[in-house]
Write a protein that holds these residues in place. Structure first.
Motif, PDB file in Angstrom:
ATOM      1  N   GLU A  79      42.241 -15.448 -87.862  1.00 37.80           N
ATOM      2  CA  GLU A  79      41.579 -16.639 -87.321  1.00 37.80           C
ATOM      3  C   GLU A  79      40.076 -16.389 -87.267  1.00 37.80           C
ATOM      4  OE1 GLU A  79      41.931 -19.690 -83.474  1.00 37.80           O
ATOM      5  OE2 GLU A  79      42.275 -17.552 -83.174  1.00 37.80           O
ATOM      6  N   ILE A  80      39.316 -17.399 -87.654  1.00 38.13           N
ATOM      7  CA  ILE A  80      37.857 -17.380 -87.524  1.00 38.13           C
ATOM      8  C   ILE A  80      37.434 -18.648 -86.804  1.00 38.13           C
ATOM      9  CG2 ILE A  80      35.621 -17.346 -88.708  1.00 38.13           C
ATOM     10  CD1 ILE A  80      36.989 -16.091 -91.115  1.00 38.13           C
ATOM     11  N   ALA A  81      36.595 -18.485 -85.807  1.00 38.79           N
ATOM     12  CA  ALA A  81      36.020 -19.637 -85.110  1.00 38.79           C
ATOM     13  C   ALA A  81      34.520 -19.395 -84.946  1.00 38.79           C
ATOM     14  CB  ALA A  81      36.669 -19.853 -83.753  1.00 38.79           C
ATOM     15  N   ALA A  82      33.740 -20.437 -85.176  1.00 40.66           N
ATOM     16  CA  ALA A  82      32.287 -20.326 -85.043  1.00 40.66           C
ATOM     17  C   ALA A  82      31.739 -21.665 -84.585  1.00 40.66           C
ATOM     18  CB  ALA A  82      31.651 -19.921 -86.378  1.00 40.66           C
ATOM     19  N   ILE A  83      30.802 -21.636 -83.662  1.00 36.49           N
ATOM     20  CA  ILE A  83      30.128 -22.858 -83.238  1.00 36.49           C
ATOM     21  C   ILE A  83      28.626 -22.682 -83.376  1.00 36.49           C
ATOM     22  CG2 ILE A  83      31.967 -23.583 -81.691  1.00 36.49           C
ATOM     23  CD1 ILE A  83      30.343 -22.628 -79.358  1.00 36.49           C
ATOM     24  N   GLU A  84      27.971 -23.776 -83.654  1.00 41.52           N
ATOM     25  CA  GLU A  84      26.531 -23.778 -83.896  1.00 41.52           C
ATOM     26  C   GLU A  84      25.780 -24.026 -82.588  1.00 41.52           C
ATOM     27  OE1 GLU A  84      24.028 -25.855 -87.350  1.00 41.52           O
ATOM     28  OE2 GLU A  84      24.593 -27.272 -85.763  1.00 41.52           O
ATOM     29  N   LEU A  85      24.758 -23.209 -82.351  1.00 44.08           N
ATOM     30  CA  LEU A  85      23.842 -23.412 -81.231  1.00 44.08           C
ATOM     31  C   LEU A  85      22.471 -23.773 -81.769  1.00 44.08           C
ATOM     32  CD1 LEU A  85      24.547 -20.297 -78.939  1.00 44.08           C
ATOM     33  CD2 LEU A  85      25.771 -22.481 -79.004  1.00 44.08           C
ATOM     34  N   PHE A  86      21.767 -24.595 -81.024  1.00 43.05           N
ATOM     35  CA  PHE A  86      20.371 -24.863 -81.337  1.00 43.05           C
ATOM     36  C   PHE A  86      19.604 -24.768 -80.029  1.00 43.05           C
ATOM     37  CE2 PHE A  86      16.665 -27.443 -82.618  1.00 43.05           C
ATOM     38  CZ  PHE A  86      16.365 -26.800 -83.811  1.00 43.05           C
ATOM     39  N   ASN A  87      18.667 -23.834 -79.990  1.00 41.72           N
ATOM     40  CA  ASN A  87      17.965 -23.537 -78.735  1.00 41.72           C
ATOM     41  C   ASN A  87      18.951 -23.230 -77.613  1.00 41.72           C
ATOM     42  OD1 ASN A  87      15.558 -23.865 -80.003  1.00 41.72           O
ATOM     43  ND2 ASN A  87      15.133 -25.893 -79.167  1.00 41.72           N
ATOM     44  N   LEU A  88      19.947 -22.403 -77.929  1.00 36.67           N
ATOM     45  CA  LEU A  88      20.945 -21.888 -76.992  1.00 36.67           C
ATOM     46  C   LEU A  88      22.041 -22.888 -76.631  1.00 36.67           C
ATOM     47  CD1 LEU A  88      18.708 -19.923 -74.418  1.00 36.67           C
ATOM     48  CD2 LEU A  88      19.882 -19.036 -76.432  1.00 36.67           C
ATOM     49  N   LEU A  89      21.954 -24.126 -77.078  1.00 35.90           N
ATOM     50  CA  LEU A  89      22.911 -25.151 -76.682  1.00 35.90           C
ATOM     51  C   LEU A  89      23.800 -25.571 -77.854  1.00 35.90           C
ATOM     52  CD1 LEU A  89      20.602 -27.435 -74.502  1.00 35.90           C
ATOM     53  CD2 LEU A  89      22.154 -25.637 -73.747  1.00 35.90           C
ATOM     54  N   PRO A  90      25.106 -25.781 -77.616  1.00 31.82           N
ATOM     55  CA  PRO A  90      26.007 -26.227 -78.692  1.00 31.82           C
ATOM     56  C   PRO A  90      25.584 -27.579 -79.243  1.00 31.82           C
ATOM     57  CG  PRO A  90      27.253 -25.437 -76.792  1.00 31.82           C
ATOM     58  CD  PRO A  90      25.832 -25.527 -76.353  1.00 31.82           C
ATOM     59  N   THR A  91      25.621 -27.698 -80.564  1.00 36.04           N
ATOM     60  CA  THR A  91      25.258 -28.967 -81.215  1.00 36.04           C
ATOM     61  C   THR A  91      26.464 -29.864 -81.444  1.00 36.04           C
ATOM     62  OG1 THR A  91      25.588 -28.100 -83.455  1.00 36.04           O
ATOM     63  CG2 THR A  91      23.399 -27.791 -82.456  1.00 36.04           C
ATOM     64  N   GLY A  92      27.663 -29.312 -81.308  1.00 33.87           N
ATOM     65  CA  GLY A  92      28.875 -30.065 -81.620  1.00 33.87           C
ATOM     66  C   GLY A  92      29.455 -29.693 -82.971  1.00 33.87           C
ATOM     67  N   ARG A  93      28.691 -28.982 -83.819  1.00 36.09           N
ATOM     68  CA  ARG A  93      29.207 -28.543 -85.121  1.00 36.09           C
ATOM     69  C   ARG A  93      29.951 -27.218 -84.951  1.00 36.09           C
ATOM     70  NH1 ARG A  93      25.831 -27.117 -89.283  1.00 36.09           N
ATOM     71  NH2 ARG A  93      27.476 -27.716 -90.737  1.00 36.09           N
ATOM     72  N   PHE A  94      31.111 -27.109 -85.602  1.00 41.46           N
ATOM     73  CA  PHE A  94      31.876 -25.869 -85.503  1.00 41.46           C
ATOM     74  C   PHE A  94      32.682 -25.650 -86.778  1.00 41.46           C
ATOM     75  CE2 PHE A  94      34.812 -29.102 -84.107  1.00 41.46           C
ATOM     76  CZ  PHE A  94      36.038 -28.687 -84.606  1.00 41.46           C
ATOM     77  N   TYR A  95      33.131 -24.413 -86.968  1.00 42.98           N
ATOM     78  CA  TYR A  95      34.015 -24.052 -88.069  1.00 42.98           C
ATOM     79  C   TYR A  95      35.206 -23.326 -87.459  1.00 42.98           C
ATOM     80  CZ  TYR A  95      35.850 -22.020 -92.329  1.00 42.98           C
ATOM     81  OH  TYR A  95      36.690 -21.669 -93.369  1.00 42.98           O
ATOM     82  N   HIS A  96      36.409 -23.720 -87.859  1.00 43.14           N
ATOM     83  CA  HIS A  96      37.609 -23.065 -87.325  1.00 43.14           C
ATOM     84  C   HIS A  96      38.702 -23.087 -88.378  1.00 43.14           C
ATOM     85  CE1 HIS A  96      41.442 -23.082 -84.823  1.00 43.14           C
ATOM     86  NE2 HIS A  96      40.948 -21.875 -84.715  1.00 43.14           N
ATOM     87  N   VAL A  97      39.347 -21.938 -88.569  1.00 43.42           N
ATOM     88  CA  VAL A  97      40.421 -21.862 -89.551  1.00 43.42           C
ATOM     89  C   VAL A  97      41.366 -20.730 -89.167  1.00 43.42           C
ATOM     90  CG1 VAL A  97      39.219 -20.239 -91.091  1.00 43.42           C
ATOM     91  CG2 VAL A  97      40.904 -21.823 -92.034  1.00 43.42           C
ATOM     92  N   THR A  98      42.655 -20.930 -89.434  1.00 34.26           N
ATOM     93  CA  THR A  98      43.607 -19.825 -89.373  1.00 34.26           C
ATOM     94  C   THR A  98      43.866 -19.361 -90.800  1.00 34.26           C
ATOM     95  OG1 THR A  98      45.490 -21.356 -89.418  1.00 34.26           O
ATOM     96  CG2 THR A  98      44.708 -20.623 -87.249  1.00 34.26           C
ATOM     97  N   ILE A  99      44.231 -18.100 -90.943  1.00 37.50           N
ATOM     98  CA  ILE A  99      44.304 -17.464 -92.263  1.00 37.50           C
ATOM     99  C   ILE A  99      45.622 -16.701 -92.402  1.00 37.50           C
ATOM    100  CG2 ILE A  99      43.232 -15.724 -93.761  1.00 37.50           C
ATOM    101  CD1 ILE A  99      40.585 -16.352 -92.233  1.00 37.50           C
ATOM    102  N   ASN A 100      46.242 -16.820 -93.562  1.00 33.88           N
ATOM    103  CA  ASN A 100      47.423 -16.022 -93.874  1.00 33.88           C
ATOM    104  C   ASN A 100      46.966 -14.601 -94.206  1.00 33.88           C
ATOM    105  OD1 ASN A 100      49.646 -14.741 -95.066  1.00 33.88           O
ATOM    106  ND2 ASN A 100      50.385 -16.620 -96.013  1.00 33.88           N
ATOM    107  N   PRO A 101      47.352 -13.605 -93.392  1.00 31.09           N
ATOM    108  CA  PRO A 101      46.847 -12.247 -93.615  1.00 31.09           C
ATOM    109  C   PRO A 101      47.587 -11.478 -94.699  1.00 31.09           C
ATOM    110  CG  PRO A 101      48.272 -12.256 -91.704  1.00 31.09           C
ATOM    111  CD  PRO A 101      48.197 -13.689 -92.186  1.00 31.09           C
ATOM    112  N   GLU A 102      48.600 -12.086 -95.278  1.00 31.94           N
ATOM    113  CA  GLU A 102      49.393 -11.433 -96.324  1.00 31.94           C
ATOM    114  C   GLU A 102      50.057 -10.156 -95.826  1.00 31.94           C
ATOM    115  OE1 GLU A 102      47.562 -12.138-100.497  1.00 31.94           O
ATOM    116  OE2 GLU A 102      45.846 -11.773 -99.164  1.00 31.94           O
ATOM    117  N   ARG A 103      50.372 -10.133 -94.548  1.00 33.04           N
ATOM    118  CA  ARG A 103      51.086  -9.010 -93.938  1.00 33.04           C
ATOM    119  C   ARG A 103      51.661  -9.489 -92.609  1.00 33.04           C
ATOM    120  NH1 ARG A 103      48.655  -4.234 -90.995  1.00 33.04           N
ATOM    121  NH2 ARG A 103      50.427  -4.887 -89.706  1.00 33.04           N
ATOM    122  N   ASP A 104      52.460  -8.638 -91.962  1.00 33.27           N
ATOM    123  CA  ASP A 104      53.067  -9.032 -90.694  1.00 33.27           C
ATOM    124  C   ASP A 104      52.052  -8.910 -89.557  1.00 33.27           C
ATOM    125  OD1 ASP A 104      53.270  -6.078 -90.974  1.00 33.27           O
ATOM    126  OD2 ASP A 104      54.129  -6.253 -88.965  1.00 33.27           O
TER     127      ASP A 104
END
Length: 226
Positions: free
Chosen positions: A24-49
């Motif tokens: 899993e990767i999650a990232a949110i954008e800050l501008f001048n320390l404050l969240p802008t509302g833009r984000f990236y989020h995804v779950t990933i198949n790790p190809e293992r257990d």
């Protein structure tokens, strides 16, 4: 005026040399320390257990990610979102290490270490010898933890953004965060009615002041008062 990214990952385990992968990767954008509302989020198949010990920490099972895309399919949109902004993560060397291992598998260059901002290191410098986990910092800064039952990356970056604001001294009493129609984060000051209080001078201080003025030739205070 500066753009920063708050980042978190979840993985199948701790050591990349043991073949553990990012799920899993999650990232949110800050501008001048404050969240802008833009984000990236995804779950990933790790190809293992996913080991049971890891599931107990973040809650992900094999079934949760078996239909998720591989890292190779998400790497370009993720890197595009990140851009060249500084990257804030709690225990950042761990997240950078796992993401660099994924990038290396694809023959891609690693993340720029100069962009790394480790919020754990910042917390240890500010609160030496004290617990500085994300949970501990949230409690110290009175940040609501009621939704955090597992180490979900998307929730963690939202909490970390609030912690990072506190660590940077960005929040002030009386400041309220709001959003306008375009989603831009605004800061407004909460206004309170204030009443002026008279300054009361004790009689002995008033007499002492008069005695002091009597020793001065044509004191300016008396001229203004007249």
């Amino acid at each position: 005026m500066s753009r920063e990214i708050v980042l978190d990952t979840e993985t199948t385990g701790i050591e990349t040399r043991e073949g553990h992968r990012v799920i899993e990767i999650a990232a949110i954008e800050l501008f001048n320390l404050l969240p802008t509302g833009r984000f990236y989020h995804v779950t990933i198949n790790p190809e293992r257990d996913i080991p049971a010990d890891a599931t107990r920490i973040h809650g992900f099972t094999n079934a949760d990610v078996e239909k998720s895309p591989l890292f190779a399919a998400v790497v370009d949109p993720w890197l595009e979102f990140m851009g060249d902004a500084p990257i804030i993560a709690h225990n950042a060397p761990f997240d950078f290490g796992h993401l660099d291992a994924e990038l290396k598998r694809l023959g891609r260059p690693p993340l720029n270490p100069a962009l790394m901002i480790d919020s754990l290191a910042l917390a240890k410098k500010r609160f030496p010898g004290m617990p500085n986990s994300l949970d501990a910092l949230c409690r110290r800064f009175d940040i609501d933890l009621s939704e955090r039952t597992t180490h979900n990356a998307l929730l963690d970056v939202k909490l970390l953004a609030k912690v990072y604001l506190e660590l940077r001294g960005g929040r002030q009493p009386g400041l309220v965060l709001t959003s306008n129609a375009s989603g831009e984060v605004l800061v407004t000051e909460e206004r309170k009615e204030r009443s002026l209080l008279p300054i009361l001078v004790p009689p002995e201080r008033e007499e002492a002041h008069k005695a002091f003025l009597a020793k001065i030739k044509d004191p300016i205070w008396l001229r203004e008062a007249g």
